[in-house]
Design a protein around this motif. Structure first.
Motif, PDB file in Angstrom:
ATOM      1  N   GLY A 168      -4.792  -3.190 -15.143  1.00  0.00           N
ATOM      2  CA  GLY A 168      -5.134  -3.332 -13.763  1.00  0.00           C
ATOM      3  C   GLY A 168      -6.043  -4.270 -13.197  1.00  0.00           C
ATOM      4  O   GLY A 168      -5.796  -4.979 -12.258  1.00  0.00           O
ATOM      5  N   TYR A 169      -7.176  -4.419 -13.868  1.00  0.00           N
ATOM      6  CA  TYR A 169      -8.023  -5.525 -13.376  1.00  0.00           C
ATOM      7  C   TYR A 169      -7.792  -6.643 -13.443  1.00  0.00           C
ATOM      8  O   TYR A 169      -7.796  -7.803 -12.674  1.00  0.00           O
ATOM      9  N   TYR A 170      -6.697  -7.153 -14.424  1.00  0.00           N
ATOM     10  CA  TYR A 170      -6.118  -8.363 -14.566  1.00  0.00           C
ATOM     11  C   TYR A 170      -5.440  -8.624 -13.516  1.00  0.00           C
ATOM     12  O   TYR A 170      -5.096  -9.830 -13.040  1.00  0.00           O
ATOM     13  N   PHE A 171      -4.259  -7.678 -13.024  1.00  0.00           N
ATOM     14  CA  PHE A 171      -3.424  -7.937 -11.836  1.00  0.00           C
ATOM     15  C   PHE A 171      -4.306  -8.316 -10.697  1.00  0.00           C
ATOM     16  O   PHE A 171      -3.789  -8.883  -9.604  1.00  0.00           O
ATOM     17  N   ASP A 191     -18.778  -4.929 -12.035  1.00  0.00           N
ATOM     18  CA  ASP A 191     -17.854  -5.090 -11.001  1.00  0.00           C
ATOM     19  C   ASP A 191     -16.695  -4.305 -11.529  1.00  0.00           C
ATOM     20  O   ASP A 191     -15.840  -3.461 -10.560  1.00  0.00           O
ATOM     21  N   PHE A 192     -16.316  -4.268 -12.667  1.00  0.00           N
ATOM     22  CA  PHE A 192     -15.249  -3.331 -13.193  1.00  0.00           C
ATOM     23  C   PHE A 192     -15.434  -1.941 -13.059  1.00  0.00           C
ATOM     24  O   PHE A 192     -14.542  -1.371 -12.419  1.00  0.00           O
ATOM     25  N   PHE A 193     -16.561  -1.508 -13.362  1.00  0.00           N
ATOM     26  CA  PHE A 193     -16.832   0.120 -12.946  1.00  0.00           C
ATOM     27  C   PHE A 193     -16.645   0.276 -11.647  1.00  0.00           C
ATOM     28  O   PHE A 193     -16.107   1.304 -11.440  1.00  0.00           O
ATOM     29  N   PHE A 194     -17.190  -0.598 -10.676  1.00  0.00           N
ATOM     30  CA  PHE A 194     -17.241  -0.217  -9.201  1.00  0.00           C
ATOM     31  C   PHE A 194     -15.809  -0.353  -8.778  1.00  0.00           C
ATOM     32  O   PHE A 194     -15.519   0.626  -7.897  1.00  0.00           O
ATOM     33  N   GLN A 195     -14.979  -1.309  -9.390  1.00  0.00           N
ATOM     34  CA  GLN A 195     -13.853  -1.337  -8.786  1.00  0.00           C
ATOM     35  C   GLN A 195     -12.817  -0.406  -9.402  1.00  0.00           C
ATOM     36  O   GLN A 195     -11.841   0.507  -8.606  1.00  0.00           O
ATOM     37  N   VAL A 196     -12.967   0.379 -10.569  1.00  0.00           N
ATOM     38  CA  VAL A 196     -12.101   1.239 -11.289  1.00  0.00           C
ATOM     39  C   VAL A 196     -12.326   2.955 -10.425  1.00  0.00           C
ATOM     40  O   VAL A 196     -11.086   3.377 -10.512  1.00  0.00           O
ATOM     41  N   PHE A 245     -12.626   3.117  -7.409  1.00  0.00           N
ATOM     42  CA  PHE A 245     -11.556   2.989  -6.106  1.00  0.00           C
ATOM     43  C   PHE A 245     -10.240   3.122  -6.410  1.00  0.00           C
ATOM     44  O   PHE A 245      -9.423   3.753  -5.799  1.00  0.00           O
ATOM     45  N   VAL A 246      -9.862   2.968  -7.626  1.00  0.00           N
ATOM     46  CA  VAL A 246      -8.452   3.059  -7.981  1.00  0.00           C
ATOM     47  C   VAL A 246      -8.187   4.483  -8.247  1.00  0.00           C
ATOM     48  O   VAL A 246      -7.222   5.222  -7.887  1.00  0.00           O
ATOM     49  N   ALA A 247      -9.218   5.247  -8.827  1.00  0.00           N
ATOM     50  CA  ALA A 247      -9.039   6.680  -9.113  1.00  0.00           C
ATOM     51  C   ALA A 247      -8.845   7.405  -8.013  1.00  0.00           C
ATOM     52  O   ALA A 247      -8.197   8.358  -7.732  1.00  0.00           O
ATOM     53  N   THR A 248      -9.567   6.994  -6.840  1.00  0.00           N
ATOM     54  CA  THR A 248      -9.784   7.443  -5.558  1.00  0.00           C
ATOM     55  C   THR A 248      -8.297   7.291  -4.924  1.00  0.00           C
ATOM     56  O   THR A 248      -7.731   8.515  -4.312  1.00  0.00           O
ATOM     57  N   ALA A 249      -7.785   6.390  -4.758  1.00  0.00           N
ATOM     58  CA  ALA A 249      -6.231   6.237  -4.461  1.00  0.00           C
ATOM     59  C   ALA A 249      -5.375   7.022  -5.023  1.00  0.00           C
ATOM     60  O   ALA A 249      -4.663   7.891  -4.389  1.00  0.00           O
ATOM     61  N   MET A 250      -5.547   7.304  -6.218  1.00  0.00           N
ATOM     62  CA  MET A 250      -4.519   8.451  -7.109  1.00  0.00           C
ATOM     63  C   MET A 250      -4.867   9.719  -6.688  1.00  0.00           C
ATOM     64  O   MET A 250      -4.042  10.442  -6.615  1.00  0.00           O
ATOM     65  N   SER A 251      -6.113  10.181  -6.388  1.00  0.00           N
ATOM     66  CA  SER A 251      -6.502  11.380  -5.968  1.00  0.00           C
ATOM     67  C   SER A 251      -5.884  11.728  -4.819  1.00  0.00           C
ATOM     68  O   SER A 251      -5.635  13.034  -4.395  1.00  0.00           O
ATOM     69  N   LEU A 290       0.902   3.589 -10.905  1.00  0.00           N
ATOM     70  CA  LEU A 290       0.012   3.408  -9.654  1.00  0.00           C
ATOM     71  C   LEU A 290      -1.279   2.612 -10.124  1.00  0.00           C
ATOM     72  O   LEU A 290      -1.532   1.734  -9.565  1.00  0.00           O
ATOM     73  N   THR A 291      -2.019   3.303 -10.926  1.00  0.00           N
ATOM     74  CA  THR A 291      -3.327   2.641 -11.255  1.00  0.00           C
ATOM     75  C   THR A 291      -3.351   1.416 -12.030  1.00  0.00           C
ATOM     76  O   THR A 291      -4.193   0.544 -12.236  1.00  0.00           O
ATOM     77  N   GLY A 292      -2.075   1.225 -12.842  1.00  0.00           N
ATOM     78  CA  GLY A 292      -1.879  -0.049 -13.618  1.00  0.00           C
ATOM     79  C   GLY A 292      -1.207  -0.947 -13.065  1.00  0.00           C
ATOM     80  O   GLY A 292      -1.661  -2.071 -13.410  1.00  0.00           O
ATOM     81  N   PHE A 293      -0.333  -1.023 -12.040  1.00  0.00           N
ATOM     82  CA  PHE A 293       0.183  -1.819 -11.503  1.00  0.00           C
ATOM     83  C   PHE A 293       0.288  -2.143  -9.781  1.00  0.00           C
ATOM     84  O   PHE A 293      -0.072  -2.897  -9.336  1.00  0.00           O
ATOM     85  N   ILE A 294       0.777  -0.790  -9.390  1.00  0.00           N
ATOM     86  CA  ILE A 294       1.081  -0.865  -7.918  1.00  0.00           C
ATOM     87  C   ILE A 294      -0.092  -1.025  -7.124  1.00  0.00           C
ATOM     88  O   ILE A 294      -0.157  -1.979  -6.429  1.00  0.00           O
ATOM     89  N   TYR A 295      -1.329  -0.520  -7.322  1.00  0.00           N
ATOM     90  CA  TYR A 295      -2.539  -0.432  -6.665  1.00  0.00           C
ATOM     91  C   TYR A 295      -3.084  -1.784  -6.908  1.00  0.00           C
ATOM     92  O   TYR A 295      -3.516  -2.703  -5.969  1.00  0.00           O
ATOM     93  N   PRO A 296      -3.258  -2.408  -8.211  1.00  0.00           N
ATOM     94  CA  PRO A 296      -3.760  -3.662  -8.521  1.00  0.00           C
ATOM     95  C   PRO A 296      -3.407  -4.796  -7.876  1.00  0.00           C
ATOM     96  O   PRO A 296      -3.883  -5.981  -7.323  1.00  0.00           O
ATOM     97  N   MET A 297      -1.718  -4.751  -7.665  1.00  0.00           N
ATOM     98  CA  MET A 297      -1.087  -5.973  -7.151  1.00  0.00           C
ATOM     99  C   MET A 297      -1.391  -6.037  -5.662  1.00  0.00           C
ATOM    100  O   MET A 297      -1.748  -7.233  -5.195  1.00  0.00           O
TER     101      MET A 297
END
Length: 419
Positions: free
Chosen positions: A66-69, A108-113, A115-121, A143-150
């Motif tokens: 996800g972080y890569y995308f 930065d990764f920790f702060f961003q990840v 947010f990803v969990a929030t979207a899925m919640s 969602l957390t590995g592809f849809i949201y990161p894109m």
């Protein structure tokens, strides 16, 4: 001396990301409490399981790809663990360091990840009480590995993965994620709810919605307060810097405006429910506070305290009518997540140009359309495939008995059930 100043700012900005990230992580607890309070007792364990599992899935999938995308770099965060002060200083000098935010990539990764969990919640609450646990968790992987990161890459990331565009270049602005996080989560939830259908007994033969009270309103209220607190990290950390006086003041204003918007949203929803039904509706008040928080998230740094409170109040009024409208359309959302995060998320985006000259209504609408369309369509495809392959809804018998027994094999409150 310059190197010492740089190191101090690096430490402060990194520390800010870590502390604010921890606050946002605590929002996972808020969603868990809120949802478990607003569903029936027989579905509590399943809701708890979904929330702890989705957070863990988000952490792993965002690390894997996800972080890569979203930001580039490498899969599995390759290279993010390396630190060499001389190289950091050299890179800073090469880029003409002039006081911009500097921080550890790991922070930065920790702060961003989180947010990803929030979207899925957000998805979790909307599909509650009738979705299969494992179908939900498989969707969380995508969602957390592809849809949201894109879509995050087209907005905050500014990268060009798969040859797409940067919405920021087109007048789109979303400070902390009214659209990027909240509306995205709501779009994913809506696509699932449409395929899933309403809970048994939610709508009568006449089409009117029937109230299905939650099991524990004290828990729901506590969850709202936890989310309210976590939102200071959500919006405050999005300043992205703490290492100078101007940034510290900006963060203080973000905290002030975030708090004011939540208060304005709650009072407005409470008054609206009183006008409509002649009583104070606690669940509407709680959703009003959350709506106020979502409304201010797109731009909490530029409004005055009064403007922020009024923006929150607008969200609080809107969320009440949005919940009623979705019920008219027979779109069953047990916790009001689609209205709080989706309808009000759009409002938040449209409020930005009122106080931020760098945003345009055309850019905001383009961004909202892009985010919603991408997330809704891709999520619908994933849900549809899951429905064909393994099903997404439990049986009527399981739904009647409760998902705790059928999906998890344990009850949250076994002592309340007679032997």
């Amino acid at each position: 001396m310059e190197n010492q100043i740089f190191e101090l700012q690096y430490a402060l900005d990194t520390f800010m990301f870590l502390i604010c990230g921890a606050l946002v992580m605590w929002m996972a607890a808020g969603f868990t409490l809120l949802e478990s309070g607003l569903v029936r007792a027989k579905n509590t364990v399943e809701i708890l399981t979904k929330n702890v599992a989705l957070y863990s899935i988000a952490c792993i999938m965002y690390m894997v790809c996800g972080y890569y995308f979203m930001y580039g770099g490498g899969f599995f965060l390759s290279g993010i663990e390396a630190f060499n002060l001389e190289e950091v200083l050299a890179a800073s000098a090469e880029n003409g360091f002039d006081g911009d935010s500097v921080y550890s990539g790991a922070s930065d990764f920790f702060f961003q990840v989180v947010f990803v969990a929030t979207a899925m919640s957000i998805v979790s609450g909307a599909v509650a009480e009738r979705m299969k646990l494992w179908s939900f968790l498989i969707f969380a992987v995508v969602l957390t590995g592809f849809i949201y990161p894109m879509e995050g890459g087209w907005t905050w990331g500014g990268n060009d993965v798969f040859g797409m565009f940067n919405l920021g270049d087109k007048g789109f602005s979303d400070f902390a994620g009214s659209g990027i996080v909240h509306m995205a989560g709501a779009a994913a939830a809506l696509s699932g709810v449409l395929l899933l259908g309403p809970r048994l007994g939610k709508y009568g033969k006449d089409g009117k919605a029937k109230a299905i009270p939650g099991a524990n309103l004290p828990l729901a209220t506590l969850g709202t307060f936890v989310l309210w607190m976590g939102w200071f990290g959500f919006n405050g950390g999005s300043v992205l810097k703490l290492g100078d006086a101007a940034s510290a003041h900006s963060m203080a204003m973000v905290f002030l405006n975030t708090n004011g918007a939540a208060a304005g949203g709650l009072i407005a929803a409470l008054l609206t429910s009183h006008i409509l039904w002649g009583r104070a509706d606690l669940t509407m008040a709680l959703n009003g506070a959350l709506a106020g928080l979502v409304a201010i998230t797109a731009e909490p740094s530029t409004p005055t305290a009064l403007q922020a409170t009024l923006f929150g109040a607008a969200g609080g009024v809107l969320v009440v009518f949005s919940i009623l409208a979705l019920d008219k359309l027979k779109i069953d959302d047990p916790v009001g997540a689609i209205s709080v995060h989706g309808t009000v998320g759009l409002l938040g985006l449209l409020l930005v140009p009122l106080t931020n000259d760098g945003a345009s209504y055309g850019g905001q609408l383009l961004g909202a359309f892009t985010i919603f369309t991408w997330v809704f369509v891709t999520s619908f495809i994933v849900w549809f495939v899951l429905k064909l392959v393994m099903g997404i809804r439990v049986s009527e018998e399981e739904e009647y008995e409760g998902l705790d027994v059928g999906e998890c094999g344990i009850e949250a409150y076994p002592e309340f059930k007679s032997a």
